[in-house]
Enzyme design. Structure first.
Site, PDB file in Angstrom:
ATOM      1  N   GLY A 127       0.731  -1.486   0.209  1.00 49.46           N
ATOM      2  CA  GLY A 127       0.234   0.247  -0.016  1.00 49.46           C
ATOM      3  C   GLY A 127       1.013   1.206   0.302  1.00 49.46           C
ATOM      4  N   ASP A 254      -1.247  -9.302  10.290  1.00 50.46           N
ATOM      5  CA  ASP A 254      -1.771  -8.880   8.881  1.00 50.46           C
ATOM      6  C   ASP A 254      -1.007 -10.511   8.355  1.00 50.46           C
ATOM      7  OD1 ASP A 254      -2.957  -8.237   6.591  1.00 50.46           O
ATOM      8  OD2 ASP A 254      -0.943  -7.251   5.817  1.00 50.46           O
TER       9      ASP A 254
END
Length: 420
Positions: A127, A254
């Site tokens: 990202g 994550d």
């Protein structure tokens, strides 16, 4: 969790109620939650909430009726243990890592020596950052170099204050990731070689280059259940790495197969600690269901790849209960990885984020026993226990989960499975 409770989750994610009201509503399961919630909102807010809820449930039902080959990505991508009922024991702290500075001010790094690294190619990106294959001329070896995507000169006079602040905040998070990763010295956690600063003020760090394939790629390449079972040693090593991180007071937040690398010579390396969190610090912006709701705001489509993959989030992470996200949230994500190794797909799939959120919160996982090639029942029992929606029903540590898998691999009895 009842589907009516999703109203409360959505209302909190959309900013219609605060944490105090959320806790009060969730603490009284016998009352009419929807009526009590709507009494706190204006007519316009109720209309917005109803519309968002109907969008979520409608999309989930439509997607759920589709044939498997019409659902798109099965990833849902948007961008020996102890006996059951044992009390939870916090992971034993072994070598607590030092506190990461809240800002990059005073974080004095040795400036990058000009032309030390020869950039060869880009290995991958996420990202906000990317990883490059680089050659370290000082030592004479290839390394992985990670940097932020926005290579902005912080001294640029035309850079407005908001952009400057936003980039500086990203730099702080980037430094935090680098320092946390560097202090987690474990064979299955990628070692950091150097954290540096360029002349323009931007930061980078270099790591050991691990060549191979991700666990996600390895699962996709499995032609049979037997191929999937061959990945169990890597899953066990992954659990041990996370158990070590927990002992140092760090949760990953994550975990998913694409964040685990299997080296050419059998190494197992856990990657991407970008939203890792120290257990005793306030949340600074990881990924959870509430942020997904805020970013989607009722949209019908799943856009881009910046929101993360909710299929591996625990129910408490999906609800955005930040105080409840801890080691057992990572245990749930590990269970999701094991489930995918046994079935070839995550425990909850769908073509819409709403569908996945609803399933994570409200529905049990699909029984592994109904797979065309059902996995051993002991392994299925281990996955089910790790994926329990209630934290107290899961394995109470990543080490305990690793122990259960090791018991199966060595032919011992698995406590989570009831033998006849």
């Amino acid at each position: 969790m009842r589907k009516d409770d999703l109203y409360v989750v959505l209302a909190r994610g959309l900013g219609l109620i605060g944490d105090e009201d959320y806790s009060k509503l969730r603490a009284e399961p016998d009352q009419n939650i929807v009526s009590a919630l709507k009494a706190k909102l204006s007519e316009g807010e109720v209309e917005r909430l109803d519309k968002t809820f109907m969008t979520a449930v409608g999309e989930a039902r439509v997607a759920g009726r589709r044939k498997p080959d019409e659902q798109g990505s099965s990833q849902g991508t948007i961008h020996g243990g102890e006996a059951e009922g044992s009390e939870r024991r916090p992971a034993q702290r072994t070598s607590r890592i030092s506190v990461v500075p809240a800002t990059n001010q005073g974080f004095d790094l040795i400036p990058n020596v000009r032309d030390r690294y020869e950039i060869k190619k880009e290995q991958g990106r996420g990202g906000i950052g990317r990883v490059l294959l680089a050659f370290d001329r000082h030592i004479g070896r290839n390394v992985a170099l990670k940097e932020l995507l926005e290579a902005i000169d912080l001294q640029d006079p035309v850079l407005d204050g908001q952009d400057r602040t936003s980039f500086e905040e990203k730099q702080v998070r980037f430094l935090k990731e680098a320092r946390i990763t560097a202090q987690l010295q474990h064979p299955s956690i990628v070692p950091v070689y150097e954290i540096g600063r360029r002349e323009d003020g931007t930061y980078y760090y270099t790591m050991k280059l691990v060549e191979g394939r991700t666990l996600s790629q390895a699962i996709a390449e499995c032609a049979s259940l037997e191929d999937g079972l061959k990945l169990l040693p890597h899953f066990r090593d992954m659990c041990h790495a996370i158990a070590f991180a927990h002992s140092c007071g760090v949760i990953h937040r994550d975990l998913k197969p694409s964040n685990v690398m299997i080296g050419k010579f059998g190494q197992t390396v856990v990657l991407d600690w970008g939203i890792a969190k120290l257990l005793d610090e306030a949340d600074e912006g990881g990924m959870d269901g509430q942020r997904l709701i805020q970013q989607l705001g009722g949209s019908k489509t799943v856009e881009g790849s910046t929101l993360g993959t909710p299929a591996y989030m625990s129910p408490e992470q999906t609800r955005g209960e930040l105080d409840e996200i801890d080691e057992l949230s990572d245990v749930y994500s590990l269970g999701a990885c094991l489930y995918e190794m046994l079935s070839g797909r995550p425990p909850h799939t769908g073509s819409h984020v709403w569908e996945i959120i609803l399933k994570v919160l409200c529905e049990p996982v699909l029984p592994l026993e109904k797979e065309p090639s059902p996995p051993p029942r002991e392994l299925a029992a281990i996955a089910y226990k790790a994926l329990s929606k209630e934290k107290e029903d899961r394995y109470q540590s990543a080490a305990e989960l690793a122990g259960a898998v090791e018991a199966y691999m060595s032919g011992e009895k698995v406590a989570a499975y009831e033998y006849s």
